[in-house]
Design a protein around this motif. Structure first.
Motif, PDB file in Angstrom:
ATOM      1  N   ALA A 129       2.278  -1.362   4.622  1.00  0.00           N
ATOM      2  CA  ALA A 129       2.577  -0.601   3.412  1.00  0.00           C
ATOM      3  C   ALA A 129       3.676  -1.252   2.583  1.00  0.00           C
ATOM      4  CB  ALA A 129       2.981   0.827   3.773  1.00  0.00           C
ATOM      5  N   GLU A 162       4.502  -0.098   8.536  1.00  0.00           N
ATOM      6  CA  GLU A 162       3.054  -0.050   8.718  1.00  0.00           C
ATOM      7  C   GLU A 162       2.585   1.382   8.938  1.00  0.00           C
ATOM      8  OE1 GLU A 162       2.758  -2.399  12.199  1.00  0.00           O
ATOM      9  OE2 GLU A 162       3.106  -4.326  11.180  1.00  0.00           O
ATOM     10  N   THR A 163       1.395   1.665   8.447  1.00  0.00           N
ATOM     11  CA  THR A 163       0.731   2.945   8.716  1.00  0.00           C
ATOM     12  C   THR A 163      -0.616   2.644   9.364  1.00  0.00           C
ATOM     13  OG1 THR A 163      -0.493   3.098   6.628  1.00  0.00           O
ATOM     14  CG2 THR A 163       1.811   3.843   6.612  1.00  0.00           C
ATOM     15  N   GLU A 164      -1.401   3.669   9.627  1.00  0.00           N
ATOM     16  CA  GLU A 164      -2.723   3.437  10.214  1.00  0.00           C
ATOM     17  C   GLU A 164      -3.631   2.672   9.261  1.00  0.00           C
ATOM     18  OE1 GLU A 164      -4.636   7.765   8.921  1.00  0.00           O
ATOM     19  OE2 GLU A 164      -4.384   7.257  11.046  1.00  0.00           O
ATOM     20  N   ARG A 165      -3.256   2.601   7.969  1.00  0.00           N
ATOM     21  CA  ARG A 165      -4.051   1.851   6.990  1.00  0.00           C
ATOM     22  C   ARG A 165      -3.659   0.386   6.938  1.00  0.00           C
ATOM     23  NH1 ARG A 165      -2.178   6.319   4.894  1.00  0.00           N
ATOM     24  NH2 ARG A 165      -0.599   5.222   3.664  1.00  0.00           N
ATOM     25  N   GLN A 214       2.226   7.556   2.240  1.00  0.00           N
ATOM     26  CA  GLN A 214       1.710   8.883   1.916  1.00  0.00           C
ATOM     27  C   GLN A 214       2.419   9.948   2.748  1.00  0.00           C
ATOM     28  OE1 GLN A 214      -2.549   8.913   2.474  1.00  0.00           O
ATOM     29  NE2 GLN A 214      -2.893   7.222   1.039  1.00  0.00           N
ATOM     30  N   ASP A 226       0.872  -1.174   0.000  1.00  0.00           N
ATOM     31  CA  ASP A 226       0.000   0.000   0.000  1.00  0.00           C
ATOM     32  C   ASP A 226       0.912   1.229   0.000  1.00  0.00           C
ATOM     33  OD1 ASP A 226      -2.656   1.351   0.394  1.00  0.00           O
ATOM     34  OD2 ASP A 226      -1.660   2.022   2.231  1.00  0.00           O
ATOM     35  N   ASP A 283       2.218  10.435   6.762  1.00  0.00           N
ATOM     36  CA  ASP A 283       2.013   9.180   7.493  1.00  0.00           C
ATOM     37  C   ASP A 283       2.906   9.095   8.728  1.00  0.00           C
ATOM     38  OD1 ASP A 283       0.040   7.892   6.022  1.00  0.00           O
ATOM     39  OD2 ASP A 283       1.448   6.836   4.714  1.00  0.00           O
TER      40      ASP A 283
END
Length: 291
Positions: free
Chosen positions: A142, A136-139, A102, A99, A105
């Motif tokens: 990545a 990793e991000t909050e989504r 951004q 993913d 982030d």
């Protein structure tokens, strides 16, 4: 030292160790990254896609000056195994994109020692350490990466000599020249908080480690190759990007970044020195290997 004198059992006891770090992918970092790659810094805004390979600028190891070794690296031990070989280099690795990162982030990196292997090369014992990173991000996840580090003896005047020119370099579909100047290498070292003196201290690189010049960073070469691969694919990042260093690359002469598609959106890319040596080779595709 030979391979049998390394305490491989002790070093392999580091396998499975983990480390977690967090960092912000800021607008300022993106501007500095773009400028270092000789791109328009622009005005990055939160939520827009971050440049490929900027993750290597996030969460660098930060230690006080008193905890650095003579080569500028943090002292051995701690998360990485204390390999008693003085020369430490980036050998290659693999990236899997999940993913896009951004701008803005908060990125969490979870690192794990995956493997430690000792081999014998033409210059003496080699110790390979594989480090696995999840960004990793909050989504969610990545990017995942395997980072291969090689340790070897200090043999000035021998390992500093470049190998002969490679034969059979394929015809490139796209290429461009870059000039790895000392200023560029210093800027990239600063972006990644990399204190390794071979990249900016010419006297150390030539007189202590025996190289013919300043060494061009492995991740910087991989960054150029990843950007070229995305360009060949119409601007999209490959799901899988594998790369490895074949021979050291130095400042003082232009470097060619080249690549081609070999099957649909899959292909290969490489850095080529002015004297015809392949410095780094990469393969990319949308193949998703088994975990």
């Amino acid at each position: 030292m030979d391979a049998t004198s390394l305490d491989i059992d002790h070093l392999r006891s580091w396998i499975g160790r983990t480390e977690t770090a967090e960092d912000d992918l800021s607008e300022q970092l993106v501007r500095g990254f773009r400028a270092t790659l000789d791109q328009d810094p622009g005005e990055p805004r939160p939520g827009e896609a971050a440049p490929l390979a900027i993750h290597w600028c996030l969460s660098p190891a930060i230690r006080p000056m008193r905890e650095l070794e003579p080569d500028g690296h943090p002292a051995r031990g701690g998360f990485l195994p204390p390999v008693p070989l003085p020369r430490r280099m980036w050998a290659g690795g693999e990236i899997r994109h999940h993913d896009p990162l951004q701008v803005g982030d908060r990125v969490r990196r979870v690192s794990r020692i995956g493997d430690v292997q000792v081999k014998h090369g033409r210059t003496g014992p080699l110790c390979f350490v594989a480090v696995h990173h999840d960004f990793e991000t909050e989504r969610g996840l990545a990017l995942s990466e395997r980072h291969d580090i090689v340790y070897r003896e200090m043999t000035p005047g021998r390992t500093g000599q470049p190998p002969e020119a490679a034969g059979g370099v394929p015809e490139a579909q796209a290429s461009r020249a870059v000039d790895p100047t000392p200023t560029l290498l210093f800027r990239y070292s600063a972006l990644t908080f990399n204190g390794h003196r071979i990249h900016y201290d010419r006297a150390y690189a030539t007189e202590v480690e025996g190289y013919p010049g300043l060494v061009v960073h492995g991740p910087l070469q991989a960054t150029w190759l990843l950007h070229l691969a995305a360009g060949l694919r119409g601007g999209t990042a490959p799901c899988r990007f594998r790369f490895r260093g074949l021979s050291p690359v130095f400042d003082g002469a232009p470097l060619t970044i080249a690549g081609r598609l070999t099957d649909g959106t899959a292909g290969e890319a490489w850095t080529l020195t002015a004297d015809g040596r392949v410095g780094m080779q990469a393969h990319f595709s949308d193949e998703v290997p088994d975990a």
